[in-house]
Scaffold this motif. Structure first.
Motif, PDB file in Angstrom:
ATOM      1  N   CYS A 130      -3.240  -4.795   2.829  1.00 52.70           N
ATOM      2  CA  CYS A 130      -2.316  -5.497   3.728  1.00 52.70           C
ATOM      3  C   CYS A 130      -2.948  -5.751   5.095  1.00 52.70           C
ATOM      4  O   CYS A 130      -2.664  -6.773   5.737  1.00 52.70           O
ATOM      5  N   PHE A 149       2.850  -6.600  10.068  1.00 52.08           N
ATOM      6  CA  PHE A 149       2.687  -5.783   8.870  1.00 52.08           C
ATOM      7  C   PHE A 149       3.427  -4.472   9.103  1.00 52.08           C
ATOM      8  O   PHE A 149       3.052  -3.686   9.955  1.00 52.08           O
ATOM      9  N   PHE A 169       0.481 -12.425  -1.936  1.00 53.21           N
ATOM     10  CA  PHE A 169       0.840 -12.260  -0.530  1.00 53.21           C
ATOM     11  C   PHE A 169       0.457 -13.509   0.276  1.00 53.21           C
ATOM     12  O   PHE A 169       1.226 -13.995   1.114  1.00 53.21           O
ATOM     13  N   TYR A 187       5.765  -8.609   6.687  1.00 56.36           N
ATOM     14  CA  TYR A 187       5.457  -8.284   5.302  1.00 56.36           C
ATOM     15  C   TYR A 187       5.125  -6.811   5.179  1.00 56.36           C
ATOM     16  O   TYR A 187       4.813  -6.129   6.172  1.00 56.36           O
ATOM     17  N   GLY A 188       5.194  -6.294   3.971  1.00 54.18           N
ATOM     18  CA  GLY A 188       4.897  -4.886   3.747  1.00 54.18           C
ATOM     19  C   GLY A 188       5.297  -4.462   2.351  1.00 54.18           C
ATOM     20  O   GLY A 188       5.430  -5.299   1.450  1.00 54.18           O
ATOM     21  N   PHE A 200       7.193  -5.097  -2.803  1.00 54.05           N
ATOM     22  CA  PHE A 200       6.500  -5.827  -1.745  1.00 54.05           C
ATOM     23  C   PHE A 200       7.448  -6.892  -1.191  1.00 54.05           C
ATOM     24  O   PHE A 200       8.306  -7.411  -1.916  1.00 54.05           O
TER      25      PHE A 200
END
Length: 417
Positions: A130, A149, A169, A187-188, A200
């Motif tokens: 990530c 993130f 992603f 995102y994460g 996710f």
């Protein structure tokens, strides 16, 4: 004698009844077959329409970066300033990468759908993966948009195909960038269901997705609707295929003008480590290309350029700014309002734009200022697109990528005395 006649009549009636019953059964069979044929025809017609829509949108997606590459390649050869050359080179490079990415998506989608690509799983540090994604996108975000993130409070190692996970992603974040100009993209991941699955997510504060597109947004041929100006591209269809091949599922929740959250869940095969103290990482971009359109002379004729892509507007600006006063609208609504306020001498109108498309904007503008020339500049260049533009009121149609000389020629046609 009368009894025989009655029996004969009864027999004829029974025979007629049997024939009628047989005909009715045959009619039912025929109706059933007809219905099946109609359903097949409707499916075939729908498939044909979706494939046509797919081709139209792929044409648009390919022509858009090609327009910048071809245009700036000509401009860069005629520029003496080293600083300007570097700026134009960066635009060319960015659009070249975008075009290559699109071509790879088309080829990759075909290969993955046909089963030619297998998932290659290895133990992967998901936190580091990530972080790598953040590095990929940190220069693609405008100053008004933050990329975040959200790190979990532990390190996670998972047996998965790292390259394909990055691809999912990247496609989701890239799609979010298309529809989010301000706010954030976050995102994460989370380990869920007693460590049996890992979830996710990519969440944005963008324009959102209309409810009628939610059910088909991951479909190969329906993920992008030119008529409704929704630019979802091939990426989402490819995401679904990859996630399912990894044994998972993908979904989306969205509210118009609020934002969207894409979630994909995969089986968790891995380990969880110690606490990671740095919980959230944020990226901003300081390399955004900024353009302006100030007139050099107050007596210059005014051109309103309706264009949502910075590189496309930059090209038009470089070609025309020395002879004309340029104004820019980022969408159809801005174009309508600026036309009313500024009364431009000519309008260069992109067709596919957010908020309101160029065709609807042209119809409104022509009702108010019928004599104002409107030139359509569009990467949708099929015959039906040209016909629709003309019906909407556009005086000319130029397909992207266009030649610089042709743009100058058509503008002079309407503005030179």
């Amino acid at each position: 004698m009368e009894l025989n006649e009655k029996e004969i009549l009864l027999q004829k009636f029974a025979d007629a009844n049997r024939k009628l019953k047989l005909l009715n059964e045959q009619l039912q069979i025929a109706n059933k077959k007809l219905k099946e044929y109609e359903e097949k025809a409707l499916k075939a017609e729908k498939a044909s329409q979706m494939k046509s829509l797919f081709l139209a949108n792929m044409s648009h997606e390919i022509r858009t970066p090609l327009n910048a590459i071809e245009g700036f390649s000509r401009v860069i050869a005629e520029t003496d300033s080293e600083e300007e050359r570097m700026k134009y080179y960066q635009i060319i490079e960015s659009n070249s990468q975008h075009l290559l990415s699109l071509i790879n998506e088309i080829l990759d989608l075909s290969r993955v759908e046909s089963g030619e690509i297998e998932m290659k799983k290895t133990m992967t540090d998901i936190n580091q993966l990530c972080e790598n994604i953040r590095q990929l996108f940190k220069f693609r975000c405008p100053e008004s948009l933050k990329l975040k993130f959200e790190k979990p409070l532990m390190t996670v190692t998972m047996n998965t195909d790292a390259n394909r996970l990055i691809q999912v992603f990247s496609n989701l974040i890239g799609n979010a960038l298309k529809h989010t100009s301000t706010g954030s993209i976050t995102y994460g991941f989370h380990v869920i269901n007693e460590m049996k699955e890992i979830e996710f997510f990519v969440k944005d504060t963008g324009t959102g997705i209309a409810p009628e597109f939610i059910d088909t947004i991951f479909n190969t041929y329906a993920s992008q609707d030119a008529d409704q100006q929704q630019g979802f591209g091939l990426g989402l269809a490819l995401c679904k295929i990859i996630v399912e091949k990894l044994g998972g599922t993908i979904s989306v929740k969205s509210t118009v003008n609020v934002g969207s959250t894409f979630t994909f869940v995969l089986p968790f095969d891995g380990t969880i480590g110690g606490v990671d103290q740095d919980h959230t990482t944020t990226t901003t971009n300081v390399r955004t290309i900024r353009v302006s359109a100030r007139p050099e002379e107050m007596n210059q004729k005014t051109i309103l350029v309706a264009e949502d892509e910075d590189s496309n507007y930059e090209l038009v600006k470089i070609v025309l700014q020395k002879r004309f006063r340029l104004l820019r609208a980022h969408n159809g609504i801005e174009a309508v309002n600026m036309n009313e306020d500024e009364q431009p001498d000519l309008i260069l109108m992109d067709i596919r734009m957010p908020e309101m498309n160029g065709l609807d904007a042209t119809r409104i503008i022509k009702e108010v200022n019928h004599d104002t020339p409107v030139i359509a500049l569009s990467a949708y260049a099929f015959e039906e697109n040209i016909r629709e533009a003309k019906l909407a009121g556009c005086d000319e149609f130029m397909a992207k990528p266009f030649r610089v000389e042709n743009l100058i020629e058509v503008v002079r046609k309407y503005l030179d005395d």
